[in-house]
Design a protein around this motif. Structure first.
Motif, short mmCIF file in Angstrom:
data_model
loop_
_atom_site.label_atom_id
_atom_site.label_comp_id
_atom_site.label_asym_id
_atom_site.label_seq_id
_atom_site.Cartn_x
_atom_site.Cartn_y
_atom_site.Cartn_z
N ASN A 6 0.83 -1.21 0.00
CA ASN A 6 0.00 0.00 0.00
C ASN A 6 0.86 1.26 0.00
N PHE A 7 1.93 1.25 0.78
CA PHE A 7 2.82 2.42 0.81
C PHE A 7 3.54 2.61 -0.52
N PHE A 26 -6.51 11.21 -4.17
CA PHE A 26 -7.39 10.58 -3.18
C PHE A 26 -7.04 9.10 -3.02
N ILE A 27 -6.83 8.41 -4.13
CA ILE A 27 -6.47 6.99 -4.08
C ILE A 27 -5.17 6.79 -3.30
N ALA A 28 -4.20 7.67 -3.54
CA ALA A 28 -2.92 7.57 -2.82
C ALA A 28 -3.12 7.75 -1.32
N VAL A 29 -3.96 8.71 -0.94
CA VAL A 29 -4.23 8.95 0.48
C VAL A 29 -4.92 7.73 1.11
N GLN A 75 1.77 11.70 5.16
CA GLN A 75 0.38 11.26 5.31
C GLN A 75 0.27 10.16 6.35
N ALA A 76 1.24 9.25 6.37
CA ALA A 76 1.23 8.16 7.35
C ALA A 76 1.40 8.70 8.77
N ILE A 77 2.33 9.64 8.94
CA ILE A 77 2.55 10.23 10.26
C ILE A 77 1.31 10.97 10.73
N MET A 78 0.66 11.70 9.81
CA MET A 78 -0.55 12.43 10.17
C MET A 78 -1.65 11.46 10.59
N SER A 79 -1.79 10.33 9.88
CA SER A 79 -2.80 9.34 10.24
C SER A 79 -2.53 8.76 11.62
N LEU A 80 -1.27 8.46 11.90
CA LEU A 80 -0.91 7.92 13.21
C LEU A 80 -1.19 8.92 14.32
N VAL A 112 -1.54 2.07 7.04
CA VAL A 112 -1.42 2.42 8.45
C VAL A 112 -2.39 1.60 9.29
N MET A 113 -3.66 1.53 8.85
CA MET A 113 -4.66 0.80 9.62
C MET A 113 -4.28 -0.67 9.78
#
Length: 464
Positions: free
Chosen positions: A111-112, A378-381, A333-338, A388-389
């Motif tokens: 995914n990343f 959007f797909i990338a996000v 984006q990953a850090i923000m999600s975490l 992350v999930m």
């Protein structure tokens, strides 16, 4: 039309991401010598299946397309137990702990990598994005008090260079999360440079899901107003003699900088005739426009299209820089999600911010209608969010399995099967609860009535 666009966009966005996630597991399992019995897109009843490859792996599409799985030879499950001596060497639990870690981690890693590839491709092709020039702000806003003025262009936030409004918002959100202040490096229209500092108090309590920059007084710079289509020949604009192409200079002697300023002046008209000064073919004309009240919305309008565009910048990078920028965007984006998840766990952010498939579908439809660049972003996000999930240490998710194997590395022995079974059961319950909460939030968000004009945009006139 949205009835067809939204589900189609949702499937086009989520379907490939699920397939690529499971392909990550599948390919690494094969590289590690594990026999794969089934590759499934979706859960539940099988509606299509075919067998391919030397192992006659069963490739299936199942009823519920909200995930997928790769089923391997695994002695813990009677249905997938290795029966022959040759198969026993290819059974999952007989592989080293590092091979098992690699197989499980391959899905989120895929995914990343997808996100990096999509972001990188967009940077390589070149994207038109909104720039960082800001419009005039109210004197009471934190941005104005920090020294920012309309027409200035922000070039860095806390030392990090920004060229687009998206980057500006991102760096500001990082400061909100870190509970710190913001130092803006700014270039004036004349070329002079200066720094403006927003203290931590100015950012405290800001809703990261809301318009953080707008609350600070920072809004996108818009071009001067040009009148576009005038749809109603009997409307206020047409009666006043306004024509497409007219450039609005002032209203009642007040300069009109952009469309937002025009809307505010018209919205405050309350039936009063406004004196428009417009430029047409090199001539200056004065027009008397009396806005009308739209009873359906309680908004004053003049029935003319207002064209006022944001300043755009093109972001185009070479292949190496584009991939590096894609990796940086994925990491951020990953850090923000975490951080968002962490703040939900600690109660700093409401659980109402948790969203699920309904919101994803809604945004998929909206971004698809906005164009391929926005939809791909959007797909990338979403791909980053899936990665992350799945890495969260929740039993039944990849992160839960990685937690088991990490403990095995540390202790030198596997967790007892009974402990794993109990953890898996608890994980299923917890995951179902999370999905139910996300669904509730999704439905609640979509069914909540929009803010009514009387409490938001309607200007109450003296005679109301």
């Amino acid at each position: 039309m949205n009835f067809f666009t939204t589900p189609l966009a949702f499937l086009c966005a989520l379907g490939p991401l699920i397939i690529l996630h499971e392909l990550g597991h599948y390919l690494v399992a094969r590289l590690c010598g594990v026999k794969v019995l089934r590759f499934s897109l979706g859960f539940g009843k099988v509606i299509w299946s075919r067998r391919f490859g030397p192992d006659q792996t069963e490739w299936v599409i199942s009823m519920l397309p909200l995930g997928g799985y790769v089923r391997m030879l695994d002695d813990r499950d009677p249905a997938t137990r290795a029966m022959s001596e040759a198969d026993q060497a290819r059974e999952f639990t007989r592989k080293s702990v590092w091979q098992r870690i690699a197989i499980v981690a391959a899905g989120p890693v895929a995914n990343f990598l997808v996100a990096i590839a999509v972001f990188g491709s967009l940077y390589m092709v070149g994207m038109d994005e909104i720039g960082t020039r800001v419009r005039a702000m109210e004197a009471s806003t934190p941005a104005y008090q920090a020294g920012l003025r309309g027409g200035d262009r922000i070039v860095a936030v806390n030392g990090e260079a920004v060229a687009t409004y998206t980057e500006l918002r991102w760096e500001t959100l990082k400061a909100v999360f870190d509970k710190g202040g913001v130092r803006l490096d700014v270039v004036q229209q004349g070329g002079a440079r200066y720094s403006a500092t927003l203290p931590p108090a100015a950012l405290a309590g800001k809703d990261v899901e809301g318009d953080v920059l707008g609350e600070l007084g920072i809004a996108v710079f818009l071009s001067p107003v040009t009148i576009g289509e005038i749809p109603d020949p009997a409307g206020p604009a047409a009666r006043a003699g306004m024509q497409p192409g007219d450039r609005v200079i002032s209203i009642d002697g007040k300069p009109v900088a952009d469309g937002a300023a025009l809307m505010k002046l018209v919205g405050n008209a309350c039936g009063r005739t406004l004196e428009f000064v417009v430029e047409r073919a090199g001539r200056t004309l004065t027009l008397a426009v009396t806005p009308e009240l739209n009873k359906a919305t309680n908004l004053w309008r003049m029935n003319a299209q207002v064209i006022s565009q944001p300043e755009m910048v093109e972001v185009a990078l070479g292949p190496i820089d584009a991939i590096a920028a894609g990796a940086r965007s994925t990491w951020q984006q990953a850090i923000m999600s975490l951080k968002m998840i962490g703040k939900m766990v600690t109660g700093q952010i409401s659980l109402a911010n948790l969203t699920g498939v309904v919101t994803i579908a809604d945004y998929a439809g909206k971004t698809a209608r906005m164009g391929p660049e926005v939809f791909l972003s959007f797909i990338a996000v979403v791909s980053v969010s899936l990665g992350v999930m799945n890495l969260l240490p929740i039993p039944v998710l990849d992160g839960g399995l990685l937690l088991y194997y990490s403990l095995e590395v540390l202790t030198g022995r596997r967790l007892p099967d009974r402990v794993v079974e109990l953890a898996q059961s608890a994980g299923v319950v917890f995951l179902v609860m999370l999905m139910a909460l996300a669904l509730y939030n999704d439905v609640n968000r979509l069914t909540q009535p929009a803010p009514t004009p009387s409490t938001n945009t309607y200007v109450r006139c003296p005679n109301d």
